[in-house]
Design a protein around this motif. Structure first.
Motif, PDB file in Angstrom:
ATOM      1  N   VAL A  50       0.861  -1.182   0.000  1.00 40.55           N
ATOM      2  CA  VAL A  50       0.000   0.000   0.000  1.00 40.55           C
ATOM      3  C   VAL A  50       0.891   1.223   0.000  1.00 40.55           C
ATOM      4  CG1 VAL A  50      -1.698   1.323   1.304  1.00 40.55           C
ATOM      5  CG2 VAL A  50      -1.840  -1.169   1.259  1.00 40.55           C
ATOM      6  N   GLU A  51       0.595   2.153  -0.890  1.00 39.15           N
ATOM      7  CA  GLU A  51       1.287   3.440  -0.902  1.00 39.15           C
ATOM      8  C   GLU A  51       0.267   4.501  -0.522  1.00 39.15           C
ATOM      9  OE1 GLU A  51       3.301   4.155  -4.589  1.00 39.15           O
ATOM     10  OE2 GLU A  51       4.184   2.144  -4.591  1.00 39.15           O
ATOM     11  N   ALA A  52       0.653   5.410   0.367  1.00 40.64           N
ATOM     12  CA  ALA A  52      -0.276   6.431   0.850  1.00 40.64           C
ATOM     13  C   ALA A  52       0.488   7.711   1.165  1.00 40.64           C
ATOM     14  CB  ALA A  52      -1.003   5.921   2.094  1.00 40.64           C
ATOM     15  N   TYR A  53      -0.250   8.724   1.552  1.00 38.71           N
ATOM     16  CA  TYR A  53       0.368   9.969   1.995  1.00 38.71           C
ATOM     17  C   TYR A  53      -0.399  10.483   3.206  1.00 38.71           C
ATOM     18  CZ  TYR A  53      -3.452  12.079  -0.666  1.00 38.71           C
ATOM     19  OH  TYR A  53      -4.685  12.414  -1.138  1.00 38.71           O
ATOM     20  N   PHE A  54       0.262  11.333   3.991  1.00 41.52           N
ATOM     21  CA  PHE A  54      -0.366  11.900   5.177  1.00 41.52           C
ATOM     22  C   PHE A  54       0.344  13.185   5.566  1.00 41.52           C
ATOM     23  CE2 PHE A  54       3.035   9.221   6.724  1.00 41.52           C
ATOM     24  CZ  PHE A  54       3.573   9.934   7.796  1.00 41.52           C
ATOM     25  N   ALA A  55      -0.307  13.960   6.419  1.00 36.50           N
ATOM     26  CA  ALA A  55       0.257  15.201   6.935  1.00 36.50           C
ATOM     27  C   ALA A  55       0.235  15.143   8.456  1.00 36.50           C
ATOM     28  CB  ALA A  55      -0.546  16.400   6.444  1.00 36.50           C
ATOM     29  N   LEU A  56       1.069  15.923   9.076  1.00 35.00           N
ATOM     30  CA  LEU A  56       1.103  16.051  10.536  1.00 35.00           C
ATOM     31  C   LEU A  56       0.779  17.499  10.885  1.00 35.00           C
ATOM     32  CD1 LEU A  56       4.417  14.124  11.259  1.00 35.00           C
ATOM     33  CD2 LEU A  56       2.097  13.289  11.556  1.00 35.00           C
ATOM     34  N   ARG A  57      -0.079  17.672  11.877  1.00 32.35           N
ATOM     35  CA  ARG A  57      -0.416  19.007  12.360  1.00 32.35           C
ATOM     36  C   ARG A  57      -1.140  18.873  13.683  1.00 32.35           C
ATOM     37  NH1 ARG A  57      -5.293  17.986  13.370  1.00 32.35           N
ATOM     38  NH2 ARG A  57      -6.818  17.621  11.764  1.00 32.35           N
ATOM     39  N   THR A  58      -1.238  19.960  14.417  1.00 29.24           N
ATOM     40  CA  THR A  58      -2.058  19.980  15.619  1.00 29.24           C
ATOM     41  C   THR A  58      -3.144  21.034  15.427  1.00 29.24           C
ATOM     42  OG1 THR A  58      -0.722  21.647  16.759  1.00 29.24           O
ATOM     43  CG2 THR A  58      -0.118  19.341  17.109  1.00 29.24           C
ATOM     44  N   PHE A  59      -4.318  20.775  15.968  1.00 29.13           N
ATOM     45  CA  PHE A  59      -5.405  21.744  15.943  1.00 29.13           C
ATOM     46  C   PHE A  59      -6.000  21.769  17.334  1.00 29.13           C
ATOM     47  CE2 PHE A  59      -9.647  23.384  15.288  1.00 29.13           C
ATOM     48  CZ  PHE A  59      -9.387  24.480  14.479  1.00 29.13           C
ATOM     49  N   THR A  60      -5.915  22.920  17.989  1.00 28.05           N
ATOM     50  CA  THR A  60      -6.398  23.074  19.359  1.00 28.05           C
ATOM     51  C   THR A  60      -7.080  24.430  19.504  1.00 28.05           C
ATOM     52  OG1 THR A  60      -4.282  24.040  20.035  1.00 28.05           O
ATOM     53  CG2 THR A  60      -4.527  21.660  20.313  1.00 28.05           C
ATOM     54  N   LEU A  61      -7.607  24.671  20.684  1.00 29.24           N
ATOM     55  CA  LEU A  61      -8.050  26.003  21.066  1.00 29.24           C
ATOM     56  C   LEU A  61      -7.045  26.527  22.061  1.00 29.24           C
ATOM     57  CD1 LEU A  61     -11.893  25.496  21.545  1.00 29.24           C
ATOM     58  CD2 LEU A  61     -10.719  26.590  19.630  1.00 29.24           C
ATOM     59  N   GLY A  62      -6.678  27.797  21.927  1.00 29.10           N
ATOM     60  CA  GLY A  62      -5.706  28.387  22.844  1.00 29.10           C
ATOM     61  C   GLY A  62      -5.882  29.893  22.886  1.00 29.10           C
ATOM     62  N   LYS A  63      -5.138  30.517  23.762  1.00 29.15           N
ATOM     63  CA  LYS A  63      -5.214  31.970  23.937  1.00 29.15           C
ATOM     64  C   LYS A  63      -4.246  32.664  22.983  1.00 29.15           C
ATOM     65  CE  LYS A  63      -7.831  31.583  27.685  1.00 29.15           C
ATOM     66  NZ  LYS A  63      -9.205  31.974  27.752  1.00 29.15           N
ATOM     67  N   ASP A  64      -4.736  33.745  22.353  1.00 33.66           N
ATOM     68  CA  ASP A  64      -3.847  34.553  21.530  1.00 33.66           C
ATOM     69  C   ASP A  64      -3.085  35.533  22.415  1.00 33.66           C
ATOM     70  OD1 ASP A  64      -5.574  36.664  22.113  1.00 33.66           O
ATOM     71  OD2 ASP A  64      -6.366  36.828  20.076  1.00 33.66           O
ATOM     72  N   SER A  65      -2.348  36.452  21.816  1.00 27.41           N
ATOM     73  CA  SER A  65      -1.524  37.390  22.588  1.00 27.41           C
ATOM     74  C   SER A  65      -2.357  38.318  23.467  1.00 27.41           C
ATOM     75  CB  SER A  65      -0.644  38.215  21.651  1.00 27.41           C
ATOM     76  OG  SER A  65      -1.456  38.940  20.740  1.00 27.41           O
TER      77      SER A  65
END
Length: 99
Positions: A50-65
């Protein structure tokens, strides 16, 4: 399993049937709209491949500046234009009805 970064192998690991597998990627490249990086991978089992592709990332809620809670992509605030709103109603009306 093999993971590749633009054709260069960055990780390799044996996998076993019925066993969850976690593979570490050194110095991971995180996907973002300004850097849409995709890893490729190959998984081989006997004659099957099997050949595939993927990405890595994080998605959260957080405080801005300013201390305001915002959506965060890879620990950085991101402006979300047009959030997908699929309001759910138990009686089967999935989006609001307006007269």
């Amino acid at each position: 399993m093999q993971v590749f970064d633009e054709g260069m192998e960055v990780a390799r690991m044996a996998m076993y049937d019925g066993v969850a597998t976690v593979i570490g990627i050194p110095s991971p490249k995180l996907w973002s709209p300004s850097f849409p990086f995709l890893y490729t991978m190959n998984i081989t089992n006997g004659d099957d491949r099997v050949e595939a592709y993927f990405a890595l990332r994080t998605f959260t809620l957080g405080k801005d500046s300013k201390g305001v809670t915002r959506p965060m992509l890879n620990n950085e605030p991101i402006f979300m234009a047009g959030w997908l709103d699929q309001s759910y109603w138990p009686d089967g009306i999935y989006t609001g009805c307006f007269s």
